[in-house]
Motif scaffolding. Structure first.
Motif, short mmCIF file in Angstrom:
data_model
loop_
_atom_site.label_atom_id
_atom_site.label_comp_id
_atom_site.label_asym_id
_atom_site.label_seq_id
_atom_site.Cartn_x
_atom_site.Cartn_y
_atom_site.Cartn_z
N VAL A 381 33.59 38.94 31.80
CA VAL A 381 33.50 37.50 32.71
C VAL A 381 34.63 36.48 32.74
O VAL A 381 35.16 36.40 34.00
N TRP A 382 35.20 36.65 31.71
CA TRP A 382 37.25 34.64 32.30
C TRP A 382 37.92 35.98 32.47
O TRP A 382 38.86 35.01 33.00
N ARG A 383 37.61 37.34 32.31
CA ARG A 383 38.78 38.16 32.74
C ARG A 383 38.89 38.16 34.20
O ARG A 383 39.53 37.60 34.94
N TYR A 385 37.32 36.17 36.09
CA TYR A 385 37.83 34.24 36.66
C TYR A 385 39.03 34.30 36.95
O TYR A 385 39.27 33.65 37.72
N LEU A 386 40.19 34.33 36.00
CA LEU A 386 41.53 34.60 36.26
C LEU A 386 41.79 34.88 36.47
O LEU A 386 42.50 34.55 37.12
N LEU A 387 41.87 35.88 36.59
CA LEU A 387 42.56 37.17 37.98
C LEU A 387 42.08 37.01 39.40
O LEU A 387 43.14 37.05 40.14
N ALA A 388 40.78 36.78 39.47
CA ALA A 388 40.16 35.89 40.71
C ALA A 388 40.79 34.82 41.29
O ALA A 388 40.57 34.34 42.22
N ASN A 389 41.27 33.62 40.65
CA ASN A 389 41.93 32.66 40.43
C ASN A 389 43.18 32.75 40.11
O ASN A 389 43.61 31.32 40.31
N ARG A 390 43.86 33.94 39.88
CA ARG A 390 45.38 34.15 39.64
C ARG A 390 45.94 32.87 40.47
O ARG A 390 46.34 33.21 41.73
N PRO A 391 47.20 32.02 40.00
CA PRO A 391 48.39 31.69 40.64
C PRO A 391 48.66 31.69 41.20
O PRO A 391 50.24 31.50 40.29
N GLU A 392 49.16 32.55 42.00
CA GLU A 392 50.11 33.60 42.84
C GLU A 392 50.96 32.77 43.57
O GLU A 392 52.41 32.60 43.92
N ILE A 393 50.53 32.11 44.76
CA ILE A 393 51.84 31.56 45.22
C ILE A 393 51.53 29.25 45.00
O ILE A 393 52.27 29.09 45.42
N SER A 394 50.29 28.99 43.89
CA SER A 394 50.71 28.05 44.13
C SER A 394 49.45 27.65 43.30
O SER A 394 48.62 28.01 43.15
N LEU A 525 37.87 48.52 38.93
CA LEU A 525 37.73 47.61 38.11
C LEU A 525 38.16 47.96 36.77
O LEU A 525 38.18 46.65 35.94
N GLU A 526 37.91 48.85 36.39
CA GLU A 526 38.74 48.87 34.84
C GLU A 526 40.02 48.61 34.51
O GLU A 526 39.92 47.88 33.15
N PRO A 527 40.61 47.94 35.38
CA PRO A 527 42.50 47.04 34.51
C PRO A 527 41.95 45.80 34.46
O PRO A 527 41.94 45.12 33.48
N PHE A 528 40.13 45.77 35.51
CA PHE A 528 40.64 44.29 35.45
C PHE A 528 39.65 43.40 34.53
O PHE A 528 39.33 42.44 33.59
N MET A 529 38.38 44.96 34.32
CA MET A 529 36.82 44.24 33.46
C MET A 529 37.15 45.00 32.74
O MET A 529 35.64 45.95 32.90
N PRO A 530 37.76 45.94 31.64
CA PRO A 530 37.87 47.08 30.88
C PRO A 530 36.26 47.26 30.73
O PRO A 530 35.63 48.41 30.39
N SER A 531 35.54 46.42 29.59
CA SER A 531 34.38 46.44 29.35
C SER A 531 33.54 46.64 29.86
O SER A 531 32.64 47.20 29.41
N PHE A 532 32.96 45.98 31.03
CA PHE A 532 32.48 46.35 32.11
C PHE A 532 32.18 47.25 32.48
O PHE A 532 31.22 48.31 32.60
#
Length: 622
Positions: A381-383, A385-394, A525-532
């Motif tokens: 869940v934390w992974r 959230y952080l990746l969906a909000n990854r601050p790539e541009i700002s 989704l495995e790279p993002f949420m492997p245990s899921f």
């Protein structure tokens, strides 16, 4: 925690194999994350800024069939460590031992799949750092010069950059707690002697300026070679825009000789009699840590680091680390005139801030790595959230309301809803369902709604692969989540519940197609949420290791075109259980209070965590 521990056990077994080396004829990818300072617990911004982003790309590259080596470790030398040791009244080595273990524990919990997580306070670091230094000397890229440095008569020592605080000299900034190396408010790199009204951080007295002899790396002499490297690789490697802008700003403003030695005790000793009381400045020695950590992993480290023809180097970091990796570290390696593997791609994040301000461990503000674990939501869940909000541009901001929305709306109502609708229908043994057996689906290739869905899925898989190949991780995650959104639309349009009674052949097509897409989703989704993903594979009774990969040989696009063929008819699945747990408004209030750094009543602060922990126990969700 069973599935998560199971996966870690598999990875631990994998780590016992002989060290990986580049394989001729294969794509060999060397990945590094910026070495985190060892002087504190990493917070969410630190985690998304380097190690989590690097982990996602490493996992993706493995699924693509590439030969991957993922390296990281704690940055242990320099003033930051000395300062922390003074604060905690212990030795620098004790600080390093303590926080290295904390970092490793946090990253293990976050499912970060390092091939080697090491440290820089090793004999290998000293050996390689000194060898590179000697090559630079032989090639005449170093100069000796007297520089002015602040000296504290009370402490009887030269003050390293981080031992000095004062007012920032930048026009319009005037921040009165700027460090001697950088102003945290405006971001400008500084020299301690530039500060207005400087003061010793230890005793708060005003230091005086004294001359000290140091060694400098002559960056201006290396500029042509460096410029050639940057011009070629920034295009070939598709550097992120923020990395390009920062690097060009350094070149535009003119390169200056950079001091590589310091009057400190805790660091790699300078191997010259004249400078025997000095150590290398941390910016010089820390990036060399990537190499020395690799040498701890394998004695054949040069096959990775001196093999640019066969190895591609990808580096992940926050924006404050850019010049050290695009200007200083490449210049250092170029200056040796040896055949080093130089960085091909750099992926840079902006800052993640907390609620209305910055993370602060001392003030108890924000969520740190150990806090995420104690909040009782699994790492996936934390992974997410952080990746969906990854601050790539700002810069982006963590808020508990946004965390709640991402979990409840995206993971539960979108992703979880699609998987639940499909698997619970197949697993239903009380009338309307298939009794855990996947049905046959003749005629799927001529079913109009299914053909359109398969085209949509194929297009999204194609976009996903292109985004991930270009290290656009946030876009890749968005593509994968769009597939579950399309799946929900497909199920709704098909009215599969009604079809079961009115047209079982069409219902079987919809169900078998959908469960194939669930399998595809689990892989994407495995790279993002492997245990899921491993939970989903377990529900599908499919071994993650042998189920299709994303490699060219496996051709995931062809599978996406015919999702009804991904899992054979007659295959049985497990009974479904909840994959995520909602976060309630009361729990959000409790967490906001707990991590606000205020003097709120302790029972109230921990109410959200305790309530959620109890609910998780009741529902057996790890």
């Amino acid at each position: 925690m069973g599935d998560q521990q199971e996966e870690k056990n598999r990875e631990n077994q994998a780590n016992k194999r002989p060290p990986k080396l580049p394989i001729p004829g294969k794509r060999n990818v060397l990945i590094t994350s910026a070495l985190p300072y060892v002087n504190n617990v990493p917070h969410l911004g630190n985690i998304i800024g380097s190690v989590l982003s690097g982990d996602v790309f490493a996992r993706y590259c493995r699924l693509r069939g590439h030969n991957v080596l993922y390296i990281c470790g704690t940055d242990e030398y320099g003033t930051a460590t000395e300062t922390k040791a003074m604060e905690e009244n212990c030795t620098p080595q004790e600080i390093c031992d303590k926080y290295h273990a904390i970092h490793k524990e946090v990253y293990d919990w976050f499912d970060i799949s390092f091939d080697e997580f090491g440290r820089t306070s090793t004999p290998q670091q000293t050996e390689i750092c000194q060898a590179i230094f000697k090559k630079l000397m032989e090639n005449n890229w170093l100069s000796e010069n007297i520089m002015q440095q602040l000296y504290c008569d009370t402490c009887e020592r030269f003050l390293a950059d981080r031992f000095v605080e004062g007012t920032c000299p930048t026009l319009g900034c005037d921040y009165d707690s700027a460090r001697g190396d950088q102003c945290e408010k405006c971001g400008k790199f500084l020299n301690p002697t530039e500060l207005i009204n400087p003061r010793c951080k230890v005793c708060q007295t005003t230091p005086r300026t004294r001359d000290t002899n140091n060694l400098f790396l002559e960056l201006p002499l290396l500029k042509d070679n460096l410029q050639s490297y940057i011009s070629e690789m920034s295009v070939t490697g598709s550097w992120s825009q923020n990395a390009i802008q920062t690097t060009h700003a350094w070149l535009r403003d003119g390169l200056k000789p950079r001091c590589i030695t310091r009057d400190l005790k805790w660091g790699v000793p300078v191997p010259l009699e004249k400078f025997k009381d000095k150590v290398f400045y941390v910016w010089f020695d820390a990036p060399i840590g990537y190499i020395s950590i690799t040498s701890c992993y394998t004695p054949d480290w040069e096959k990775w680091w001196k093999n640019p023809e066969n190895v591609e180097l990808y580096q992940f970091m926050g924006k404050d680390n850019v010049p050290f990796h695009t200007v200083m570290f490449p210049s250092t390696l170029i200056g040796t005139r040896e055949n080093w593997t130089l960085m091909k791609n750099i992926s840079v994040t902006e800052y993640l801030n907390y609620e209305s301000g910055k993370f602060s461990k001392s003030k108890g503000v924000g969520v740190f790595g150990n806090d995420a674990r104690d909040a009782h939501h699994p790492a996936e869940v934390w992974r997410y959230y952080l990746l969906a909000n990854r601050p790539e541009i700002s810069d982006t901001i963590f808020t508990w309301e946004d965390f709640q929305a991402k979990l409840n709306n995206e993971l539960i109502h979108n992703l979880g809803n699609f998987i639940h609708r499909v698997l619970s229908f197949i697993a239903n043994t009380s009338g309307k369902g298939y009794g855990t057996v996947i049905p046959d689906a003749p005629g799927a290739e001529s079913h109009p709604l299914t053909i359109k869905f398969a085209i949509d899925v194929t297009n999204l898989v194609d976009e996903y692969v292109k985004a991930m190949d270009q290290v656009k991780l946030k876009q890749g995650l968005k593509c994968a989540m769009s597939i579950s959104g399309a799946g929900n639309t497909y199920l709704q349009a098909s009215q599969y519940f009604r079809l079961y009674e009115e047209d079982q052949a069409s219902c079987s097509i919809v169900v078998r197609t959908s469960v194939g897409v669930v399998c595809i989703l689990a892989r994407l989704l495995e790279p993002f949420m492997p245990s899921f993903s491993h939970k989903v594979f377990k529900l599908l009774k499919l071994p993650p290791e042998t189920t299709f990969s994303l490699s060219e040989e496996d051709d995931c696009l062809e599978r996406a075109k015919r999702p009804w063929e991904v899992i054979p008819s007659g295959h049985t699945i497990e009974k479904l259980y909840p994959l995520f747990m909602k976060l309630t408004d009361d729990e959000v209030k409790g967490f906001k209070a707990k991590y606000a750094g205020s003097g709120t009543n302790k029972a109230k602060q921990e109410s959200g965590s305790k309530k959620l922990a109890e609910r998780l126990k009741q529902t057996h969700i790890c």
